[in-house]
Design an enzyme around this catalytic site. Structure first.
Site, PDB file in Angstrom:
ATOM      1  N   ARG A   1       0.830  -1.204   0.000  1.00  0.00           N
ATOM      2  CA  ARG A   1       0.000   0.000   0.000  1.00  0.00           C
ATOM      3  C   ARG A   1       0.865   1.255   0.000  1.00  0.00           C
ATOM      4  O   ARG A   1       0.578   2.239   0.685  1.00  0.00           O
ATOM      5  CB  ARG A   1      -0.965   0.008   1.200  1.00  0.00           C
TER       6      ARG A   1
ATOM      7  N   SER B   1     -11.320  -0.996   2.886  1.00  0.00           N
ATOM      8  CA  SER B   1     -10.515  -1.428   4.026  1.00  0.00           C
ATOM      9  C   SER B   1      -9.837  -0.215   4.644  1.00  0.00           C
ATOM     10  O   SER B   1      -9.086   0.490   3.972  1.00  0.00           O
ATOM     11  CB  SER B   1      -9.456  -2.440   3.577  1.00  0.00           C
TER      12      SER B   1
ATOM     13  N   GLU C   1      -5.187   2.978   5.955  1.00  0.00           N
ATOM     14  CA  GLU C   1      -4.924   3.010   4.524  1.00  0.00           C
ATOM     15  C   GLU C   1      -5.262   4.373   3.928  1.00  0.00           C
ATOM     16  O   GLU C   1      -4.499   4.910   3.128  1.00  0.00           O
ATOM     17  CB  GLU C   1      -5.716   1.917   3.792  1.00  0.00           C
TER      18      GLU C   1
END
Length: 347
Positions: free
Chosen positions: A169, A247, A343
């Site tokens: 990520r 998420s 995130e």
């Protein structure tokens, strides 16, 4: 450069432009529909030197305040098969194309390789920034090169995948450290490499269950695409119905020794051994184990069907989302000694 050449709007409510549905005003918003539009912004007497915020599909941000920077709303279109090589198809997509639209288009063209990444929200231009991933595939596995325009000089550059510094990520486009490109350039087009011959990626529990349920042991790319869509729709709320950013936390990666210590205390923990000897833990399981599923702070809540997702139950504000997220982080750290990392970008 006269302002009339730019598609500029003022005091724009960003609530429709972020999937969490959080309220915030953009003082100035410029719609970017070509590389030339970026250069016009760079050359503009007022906007050229001003701070800028690049906005794609708004699926990876939590807005906690109004945005004073010039918002560049990326809307560059275009999907094409750029080249067919012996070993791969090279697909090119404009930064403003919805990511799932690209995946569906590739399947319709008979090109496999992106099917595991189906139904991920956001735009093509934002995908490399976060190095999106799902069901055993990360974007870094498919990137050929990224086209960018420098926000200082207006120059175009084509950046090969090898220098994108992709991580979990993470990428060079997300970093503002030495050599990072965050705030310095904007992605305008992405070129993806879909390998030939196509090989399915099936080593994920949910996909293995689908094979067992259906009796299909050698699924096609279209079949995997359909399965991934079904799995995601069953687990995750549709942002058009319930505001969310997908998420919310990264799955933490720990050493094998740390994982064994946790297993000794919590044998049921969901974990995935990695090739380098580390272990990826399921953040959703950690959050659920701490009893957060369904809990709320104001209008922000933990989704009842997937603890990894925070949702907007109606009129949530960014501050409520942040407060809830921090409470979850403290709870997980207190029980497991693991710090969860968000995130989305908190703005």
């Amino acid at each position: 450069m006269p302002e009339v050449t730019l598609n500029t709007e003022f005091e724009v409510n960003l609530k429709p432009y972020n999937t969490f549905g959080l309220p915030a005003l953009a003082r100035r918003l410029v719609r970017i529909r070509s590389e030339a539009d970026v250069r016009r912004v760079v050359d503009h007497p007022d906007y050229g030197r001003a701070p800028k915020f690049v906005l794609g599909g708004g699926s990876n941000i939590v807005l906690t305040r109004d945005v004073e920077a010039v918002v560049l709303k990326m809307e560059i279109p275009g999907l094409r098969l750029l080249e067919e090589r012996e070993d791969a198809f090279i697909i090119e997509a404009g930064a403003g194309v919805p990511w799932h639209e690209l995946v569906r288009w590739s399947i319709e063209q008979g090109i496999g390789g992106l099917e595991n990444l189906a139904l991920i929200p956001g735009t093509v231009g934002a995908a490399p920034v976060q190095n999106i991933g799902a069901y055993g595939v990360e974007l870094k596995d498919r990137v050929d090169s990224i086209e960018v325009v420098d926000l200082v000089t207006g120059r175009r550059a084509l950046i090969p995948a090898s220098v994108c510094r992709f991580g979990y990520r993470d990428s060079v486009f997300k970093r503002s450290d030495f050599g990072g490109l965050a705030g310095k350039s904007v992605i305008t087009r992405v070129r993806l490499r879909c390998p030939k011959p196509w090989q399915p990626v099936l080593g994920y529990l949910d996909l293995e269950r689908k094979m067992a349920e259906t009796g299909i042991s050698a699924p096609s790319a279209r079949q995997i695409f359909d399965w991934v869509c079904e799995i995601r729709r069953a687990k995750l709320p549709d942002p058009a119905v319930i505001g969310n950013a997908g998420s919310f936390f990264k799955n933490p990666v720990v050493s094998a020794e740390q994982c064994r210590d946790i297993i000794d205390r919590d044998p049921g923990i969901v974990h995935y051994p990695m090739p380098d000897g580390t272990v990826k833990l399921a953040a959703g399981w950690l959050i659920d184990a701490c009893g957060w599923k369904g809990k709320a702070v104001g209008g922000a809540a933990v989704y009842e069907r997937q603890a990894l997702v925070l949702v907007n139950r109606g009129e949530a504000r960014g501050a409520e989302v942040v407060t809830l997220a921090r409470a979850i982080q403290e709870s997980v750290y207190g029980r497991f000694g693991i710090r969860l990392e968000p995130e989305p970008i908190l703005l």
